[in-house]
Design a protein around this motif. Sequence first.
Motif, PDB file in Angstrom:
ATOM      1  N   GLU A 127       0.817  -1.061   0.019  1.00  0.00           N
ATOM      2  CA  GLU A 127       0.038  -0.075   0.062  1.00  0.00           C
ATOM      3  C   GLU A 127       0.744   1.232   0.181  1.00  0.00           C
ATOM      4  O   GLU A 127       0.275   2.356  -0.010  1.00  0.00           O
ATOM      5  N   GLY A 128       2.264   1.159   0.142  1.00  0.00           N
ATOM      6  CA  GLY A 128       2.930   2.376   0.047  1.00  0.00           C
ATOM      7  C   GLY A 128       2.852   2.962   1.386  1.00  0.00           C
ATOM      8  O   GLY A 128       3.198   4.258   1.620  1.00  0.00           O
ATOM      9  N   ILE A 129       2.507   2.214   2.568  1.00  0.00           N
ATOM     10  CA  ILE A 129       2.379   2.958   3.868  1.00  0.00           C
ATOM     11  C   ILE A 129       3.463   2.900   4.896  1.00  0.00           C
ATOM     12  O   ILE A 129       4.348   1.714   4.687  1.00  0.00           O
ATOM     13  N   GLU A 130       3.925   3.756   5.498  1.00  0.00           N
ATOM     14  CA  GLU A 130       5.283   3.879   6.020  1.00  0.00           C
ATOM     15  C   GLU A 130       5.098   3.739   7.466  1.00  0.00           C
ATOM     16  O   GLU A 130       6.199   3.879   8.193  1.00  0.00           O
ATOM     17  N   ASP A 131       3.758   3.618   8.086  1.00  0.00           N
ATOM     18  CA  ASP A 131       3.644   3.565   9.449  1.00  0.00           C
ATOM     19  C   ASP A 131       2.687   2.284   9.687  1.00  0.00           C
ATOM     20  O   ASP A 131       1.659   2.320   9.288  1.00  0.00           O
ATOM     21  N   ILE A 132       3.348   1.308  10.768  1.00  0.00           N
ATOM     22  CA  ILE A 132       2.508   0.389  11.121  1.00  0.00           C
ATOM     23  C   ILE A 132       2.017   0.521  12.706  1.00  0.00           C
ATOM     24  O   ILE A 132       2.944   0.880  13.345  1.00  0.00           O
ATOM     25  N   LEU A 133       0.890   0.295  13.059  1.00  0.00           N
ATOM     26  CA  LEU A 133       0.377   0.531  14.467  1.00  0.00           C
ATOM     27  C   LEU A 133      -0.152  -0.912  14.992  1.00  0.00           C
ATOM     28  O   LEU A 133      -0.642  -1.533  14.108  1.00  0.00           O
ATOM     29  N   ILE A 134       0.566  -1.321  15.937  1.00  0.00           N
ATOM     30  CA  ILE A 134       0.071  -2.429  16.371  1.00  0.00           C
ATOM     31  C   ILE A 134      -0.856  -2.461  17.845  1.00  0.00           C
ATOM     32  O   ILE A 134      -0.479  -1.706  18.640  1.00  0.00           O
ATOM     33  N   GLY A 135      -2.051  -2.938  17.640  1.00  0.00           N
ATOM     34  CA  GLY A 135      -2.657  -2.955  19.141  1.00  0.00           C
ATOM     35  C   GLY A 135      -3.599  -4.029  19.455  1.00  0.00           C
ATOM     36  O   GLY A 135      -3.392  -5.247  18.566  1.00  0.00           O
ATOM     37  N   GLY A 136      -4.211  -4.209  20.332  1.00  0.00           N
ATOM     38  CA  GLY A 136      -4.997  -5.401  20.744  1.00  0.00           C
ATOM     39  C   GLY A 136      -4.132  -6.275  21.975  1.00  0.00           C
ATOM     40  O   GLY A 136      -2.638  -5.733  21.975  1.00  0.00           O
TER      41      GLY A 136
END
Length: 364
Positions: free
Chosen positions: A285-294
Amino acid sequence: MWSPRLSVGHNGAVAHATSEPLVLGIETSCDETGVGIVLGRTLLADAVASSVEEHARFGGVVPEVASRAHLEAMVPTIERACSTAGVALRDVDAISVTAGPGLAGALLVGVAAAKSLALALEKPLYGVNHLAAHVAVDQLEHGPLPEPCLALLVSGGHSSLLRVADVTSSVEPMGSTIDDAAGEAFDKVARLLGLGFPGGPHIDRAAASGSSVAIDFPRGLTSGRDVERHRFDFSFSGLKTAVARWVQAREASGEPVPVADVAASFQEAVCDVLTRKAIDAALTEGIEDILIGGGVAANSRLRVLAEERASARGIRVRVPRPGLCTDNGAMVAALGAEMVARGRVASALDLPADSSMPVTQVLV
Ligand code: KG4
Ligand code: ZN
């Protein structure tokens, strides 16, 4: 940007004027009764009452037990949150509540409480999606969310990869589990290793003294035709069965089960797949930020591996502190405050609790 003008209650009453909205959020989708209070993106209180110990002997959450516990905990938890935040209920600008997904009876308790507060206090009510709230909570710790960002949500009830363009209005699923949730796999494997419930923290601790390469457990949906059909989906039930078979074979041979090695190798298999797929999705997706939750985002190996692999690909990783990863009221308040700040229209007072609320529906 939010202005005090937007805090007009549903009956037209104007709330107090501050530059940021004071929002009380209620979470009751599973076994945590959470009440959080935020001022814009600042966390003021995060009161949580958990019924987890009442479920422990069943090895999973019992819906009726959870609903009753929510009912008993609701008022004291609201009072505790207000006292910690040093605010009176009448000061609150808006109420937000998890409307779904989750256990139907449990959700109903929170929704009924939120409606009562909104009605009595004459404040707007926002019925929000639990998964989007897991994403929004990171704003309380790390500031405004990058847009878009890729969210990896892993808990006892969900395992999803989401493309989040705007956490108040645009959350698109890229993939999810086709069987067990990641946290469910941790809980089941912990049970068969004779560890406690919930299993994640026990496996995490046991794994610290084991070898992650001792046993080569399967990585679901990562090879051959599976990847074509399920590139961003997860499957953990085959892994759970593989662990069960391995442990049974070991017991049958009369040798002791090396609990630490099994825990570490199992944990590695889960974290390997989660991080690999999240990074693949972000790159696609060309996304530069990953957020991890849960809840599973509290896992120590997941945090390290995600950071290691993402930084090698030029991707940033954000993970809220463990207390904000597991279910809580602050996450619901955080999303509610963002709804107010972005001028979203409040929910109707007869909003339903929706146990299977789709992730694309961020606000009822
Ligand atoms: O988000 P959460 O509190 O509730 C749900 O919505 O399910 O997540 C609970 C799940 C449980 O399955 C628990 O075993 C898992 O999160 N968990 C962990 C860890 N801490 C909690 N899993 C792996 N490692 C951990 N350290
Ligand atoms: Zn959750």
